[in-house]
Design an enzyme around this catalytic site. Sequence first.
Site, PDB file in Angstrom:
ATOM      1  N   ASP A  74       0.814  -1.212   0.000  1.00  0.00           N
ATOM      2  CA  ASP A  74       0.000   0.000   0.000  1.00  0.00           C
ATOM      3  C   ASP A  74       0.848   1.263   0.000  1.00  0.00           C
ATOM      4  O   ASP A  74       2.039   1.243   0.316  1.00  0.00           O
ATOM      5  CB  ASP A  74      -0.959   0.005   1.190  1.00  0.00           C
ATOM      6  CG  ASP A  74      -0.242  -0.003   2.533  1.00  0.00           C
ATOM      7  OD1 ASP A  74       0.763  -0.721   2.670  1.00  0.00           O
ATOM      8  OD2 ASP A  74      -0.686   0.711   3.461  1.00  0.00           O
ATOM      9  N   GLU A 128      -0.107  -1.035   5.689  1.00  0.00           N
ATOM     10  CA  GLU A 128       0.989  -0.622   6.572  1.00  0.00           C
ATOM     11  C   GLU A 128       0.913   0.856   6.885  1.00  0.00           C
ATOM     12  O   GLU A 128       1.367   1.295   7.942  1.00  0.00           O
ATOM     13  CB  GLU A 128       2.336  -0.951   5.919  1.00  0.00           C
ATOM     14  CG  GLU A 128       3.550  -0.766   6.829  1.00  0.00           C
ATOM     15  CD  GLU A 128       4.141   0.654   6.799  1.00  0.00           C
ATOM     16  OE1 GLU A 128       4.992   0.952   7.657  1.00  0.00           O
ATOM     17  OE2 GLU A 128       3.757   1.440   5.901  1.00  0.00           O
TER      18      GLU A 128
END
Length: 357
Positions: A74, A128
């Site tokens: 991400d 994350e």
Amino acid sequence: MTPVLDLTADPIDLTAALVDVFSESEQEAELADAVQAALTAQAPHLEVVRSGNAVLARTDLGRPTRVVLAGHLDTVPANGNWPSRREGGVLHGLGTVDMKGGDAVLLHLAATATEPVHDLTFLFYDCEEIAADRNGLGRVERELPEWMRGDLAVVAEPSNGVVEAGCQGTMRVVLGTTGARAHTARAWMGRNAIHALGEALRRLEAYEARVVDIDGCTYREGLQAVHVSGGVAGNVVPDAAQLKVNFRFAPDRSPAQAEEHVRAVFDGFDLRVEDLSAGALPGLSASAAQQLVAAAGGRPVAKLGWTDVARFSALGIPAVNFGPGDPTLAHTQQEHVPVEQITRCHEVLRRFALGDA
């Protein structure tokens, strides 16, 4: 249609391909689908499983050691910096630094290093960049704990192509003060809660942060005010105020010791811990870590920020950061990476994986 990734392509081109698949936190499904499909088709020597929007792959060659290599899929939200573009020797775009350059290096290694000297586990995970309780590694640890195990973990966070050992812990606390409201024309009838923060701010201004050497790595602590709030109206003495303080602490302090230290600094104030994450010791004495340092050359340095190496350290696994890109460019509109860093990181990890260090 799921994008097609060529994992055997030059890691520079693979980085651009990954960047061009939008994957803001909680929107990683398209990229996770592409990574899963590519690993399944192009890396038949690996076991591949899916956990939410995390893709996990590993060898099972019976090697005496196992190395876990992790990278998150991400990114933070785009800021006029997507898709990618290349100008000369520099690749620009969202995620080039944090951390699709590192992902590309790991994916290329996963597909091409078929006879490594260590068994390898690859973790490409989600979420994350948002709240810690959403982090895909936490889900993997809860649901598939055997996939987190190894003799060394390498998190491909940007480190300028240098081994950054361990990481500092982080803590955020809230100091609250109270007073009594009054009209500012008769201020002596009240007690100003914002003024009551003055002593805490004076202590912060006078605070001398500790510098500590651990395994030859220099960690610099920091205690900083990060937010002040209070006030009712332009003509009212405020009866409540808050000061938020962030403490970055060296990994030789436990979370309990860090909290004890901060409470001592602000003795006499009402203090509440809002967020606390342990650091990670360098772990450079592990044999596999020494092999990686040898492959990278140079001298390892301390990781001053917090990264997911702390998750592995908490499990008793030595962990380091190693990836392309300048971490100070992460989350900025100007995010970019010199392509030679991607190439170098790939060469280092390939030498390490194949035992050519």
